[in-house]
Design an enzyme around this catalytic site. Sequence first.
Site, PDB file in Angstrom:
ATOM      1  N   GLU A 111      37.382  47.079  14.463  1.00 32.82           N
ATOM      2  CA  GLU A 111      38.550  46.510  13.801  1.00 32.82           C
ATOM      3  C   GLU A 111      38.801  45.109  14.345  1.00 32.82           C
ATOM      4  OE1 GLU A 111      41.763  49.066  14.842  1.00 32.82           O
ATOM      5  OE2 GLU A 111      40.590  50.884  14.514  1.00 32.82           O
ATOM      6  N   LYS A 113      40.928  42.286  16.234  1.00 30.25           N
ATOM      7  CA  LYS A 113      41.936  42.316  17.295  1.00 30.25           C
ATOM      8  C   LYS A 113      43.037  41.321  16.939  1.00 30.25           C
ATOM      9  CE  LYS A 113      42.565  42.064  22.284  1.00 30.25           C
ATOM     10  NZ  LYS A 113      43.717  41.160  22.218  1.00 30.25           N
ATOM     11  N   ASP A 115      46.445  39.106  16.880  1.00 28.39           N
ATOM     12  CA  ASP A 115      47.191  38.345  17.878  1.00 28.39           C
ATOM     13  C   ASP A 115      48.665  38.426  17.515  1.00 28.39           C
ATOM     14  OD1 ASP A 115      47.331  34.896  19.039  1.00 28.39           O
ATOM     15  OD2 ASP A 115      47.775  36.786  20.036  1.00 28.39           O
ATOM     16  N   TYR A 224      50.446  45.490  10.474  1.00 33.44           N
ATOM     17  CA  TYR A 224      49.184  46.206  10.263  1.00 33.44           C
ATOM     18  C   TYR A 224      49.180  47.421  11.198  1.00 33.44           C
ATOM     19  CZ  TYR A 224      47.177  42.372   7.552  1.00 33.44           C
ATOM     20  OH  TYR A 224      46.925  41.430   6.581  1.00 33.44           O
ATOM     21  N   LYS A 314      35.818  40.100  23.137  1.00 36.87           N
ATOM     22  CA  LYS A 314      36.372  38.755  22.955  1.00 36.87           C
ATOM     23  C   LYS A 314      35.290  37.812  22.438  1.00 36.87           C
ATOM     24  CE  LYS A 314      40.123  38.339  23.991  1.00 36.87           C
ATOM     25  NZ  LYS A 314      40.901  38.186  25.219  1.00 36.87           N
ATOM     26  N   CYS A 408      30.528  38.712  60.931  1.00 36.35           N
ATOM     27  CA  CYS A 408      31.809  38.457  60.277  1.00 36.35           C
ATOM     28  C   CYS A 408      32.425  37.215  60.894  1.00 36.35           C
ATOM     29  CB  CYS A 408      32.739  39.659  60.447  1.00 36.35           C
ATOM     30  SG  CYS A 408      34.425  39.347  59.880  1.00 36.35           S
ATOM     31  N   CYS A 411      35.807  38.189  62.944  1.00 32.53           N
ATOM     32  CA  CYS A 411      35.857  38.954  64.195  1.00 32.53           C
ATOM     33  C   CYS A 411      34.581  38.852  65.019  1.00 32.53           C
ATOM     34  CB  CYS A 411      36.174  40.424  63.915  1.00 32.53           C
ATOM     35  SG  CYS A 411      34.851  41.316  63.046  1.00 32.53           S
ATOM     36  N   CYS A 426      31.973  44.034  56.688  1.00 32.09           N
ATOM     37  CA  CYS A 426      32.347  43.972  58.091  1.00 32.09           C
ATOM     38  C   CYS A 426      32.767  45.383  58.486  1.00 32.09           C
ATOM     39  CB  CYS A 426      33.504  43.001  58.305  1.00 32.09           C
ATOM     40  SG  CYS A 426      34.237  43.130  59.966  1.00 32.09           S
ATOM     41  N   CYS A 431      39.103  44.322  62.566  1.00 32.71           N
ATOM     42  CA  CYS A 431      38.908  42.911  62.228  1.00 32.71           C
ATOM     43  C   CYS A 431      40.240  42.304  61.803  1.00 32.71           C
ATOM     44  CB  CYS A 431      37.892  42.782  61.094  1.00 32.71           C
ATOM     45  SG  CYS A 431      37.732  41.114  60.419  1.00 32.71           S
TER      46      CYS A 431
END
Length: 735
Positions: A111, A113, A115, A224, A314, A408, A411, A426, A431
């Site tokens: 269908e 979309k 707005d 709609y 989209k 890391c 740490c 990590c 940490c």
Amino acid sequence: MEAQARIRALTGLLNEFSYRYYVQHAPAVTDVEYDALYRELQELEAEHPELIAPDSPTQRAGSDLSQDFQKVPHIRPVLGLANAFSDEDLATWQTRNRRLQPEAAFAYTIEPKFDGLTLVLTYEQGVLVQAATRGNGVVGDDVTASARTIHSVPLRIPVADAPPPPPLLVVRGEVLFTKEAFAALNRARIAAGEPAYVNARNTASGSLKQKDARLTAQRDLTLYVYDILHADGPLPASRFDRLNWLHQAGFLTPADAVRVHDLDAVSARAEWWKKQREKLPYEIDGLVVKVDDIELEGLLGVTGKDPRGAIALKFPSEQVGTRLVAVRPQIGRTGRITPTAHLAPVFVGGATVSRATLHNYDQIAQLDIRIGDMVTVKRSGDVIPYVVGPIAAMRTGREQAVAPPEICLECGDPVERREGFVDLFCPNAACPERVFQKVSFFASKGAMDIEGLGPKTLHQLISEELITDEADLFALKAEQLLPLERFAERKTNELLKSIDQARTRPLHQILMALGIPGVGGVMAKLLLESFNSLETLAAMASKVRSLEAELTAQLPPMDEAPLALALRHAHLKSPETAIVRKLDELFNVPQTSEQVLGLLRGILKATDSLLAVEGIGHILVEQVIRWFSDPQNMRLLEKLKAAGLGLEQTAKSRASAQLAGLTFVITGTLPFMSRAQARSLIEDHGGKVTGSVSRRTSYLVAGTRAGSKLTRAQQLEIPVLGEEALQQLIKDGNN
């Protein structure tokens, strides 16, 4: 730190813009600008899920609630949609769904979309009795008077020679201006010396939400209708056939909707729509692709706030080239390390981009992305930035390879790659950055809502070793804080007061604040309808993990954990048979010993109450079990309990416990009570009411025009009760 600051800034801006848009009806930015910021936030949160705050606009369906209208609850949640931006995204979506339903045949309804603004219409005996906006997805604004002025809203159905409608029918649609109607409105305003409106969607929202319905009547709005949220009676079993049913009943439905049987046809139809977009009488920003089979859609369930059975495709995005300046690792509260691209600023998809996701270091190596490269940046859906790949032809030879971190940076502990993950982690739970992210989320607005814990203050408390986890907040004392820089007496007292107030937060708020993946505010409440305490959840999880360990010892090594395999088949009528068949296929030899079967039955029985939670899926079930069986998390709960937080839900007073342990579904029209009254009656006597029939349903309470739920119950051999039989069951109890 940059990601966290940007996420917080975006969250504040978007919430302010939403307030101006939905409540004040005075938009501060255009839709394009809002969407650009919103999807930038989505992308950052996808990169850093540990930074998602409870008040993030991505964590709710959105709200158009206004103080000027009466609030009405929706009969079921009015959900949003996840987005896809390419054929690959659609394929990923389909693959995930097929994992959940491996034996199903997938067809799709496509269908446009729209707005516009969501409108929910309720008809009783074919007569329009209520119109409500989507609101927050659970509660909407009553705009019945305004909706009656829209000519495409039928006041009675059917409007022509068509089958009679169900006694109760709730439909969903989109209110919008056609392009011509919006142009005509602006021509009239300009002629009257008034400024033209800029945005058709905003104007449609404001027009529908007029206090005086006569003003709405002056606007040429169109509705709609494309979905049926509820019906007390039989309906077609497919999305496409329901659109035709709605059209026959007298609703204006999406033109050119089609049903197809594979994703190739979806892609072909999408190309057709792209060519038609400018010729359409209304604005669209993509397509909606829905699983056509309604029952299959229901079995797929919901993830977060989005149904798995539908997705918004989209339209194509924009790509540009820019220079990759640096790649910097970001660490989240789970320890996951995410590489972020820092770019020479570039304008793409309506916004200037200076950062983009690189997902993980394996992908960087696979694409051979180097620091100093010219790279292609894409904003999926025109707004979400990520690096597509390098433009190798433009290399100068001075580019440098991206080296994954070995330690890391926060740490100094060596990073690790966990089995089954492509990400680096990590491993150090202490940490400072991990502690910061966890405590920041725990204390944020909408979670425990502890005021006065900004980033600087929180980093200060961590560096002074006053807190090492969330529970340590409740042990802070004035004599510890007053000697610290920027901690005057007033600030200290206000912080301690706010922390003390947090001890009384309701249990669902505490559960959400723990940051369990997938457990937001709605899911936390649903979980606590079945489990009255966090200790109950922990006991269940511990039992399941113990059974899983025993089952693992009985089986050869598997790529998929036995728990995940069991949960993935738990919704079937005969889950044990399906799981055993899968095991036999995996190992080419029978694995059906009595001990294996017994352990499988134990896992399914132990997880039954969790799987029965409405809207939960097997992946979320596994995440909940693994969180509540982690010793470190259990130590945190013990500390929180010792700090005075209530980890048990206050028992709700009930008339009796005659229906305790039973799950009901209600359908059709009962002779002497409404469905809401039946629900209250069942819950007052200890029973639970859910919206869909499954093998975990104890009884179906059915009136006249029971429809597909009755058929499903009969297929599963679930007992069916009338109203009198329900009253008798309450009298006799669960014997």
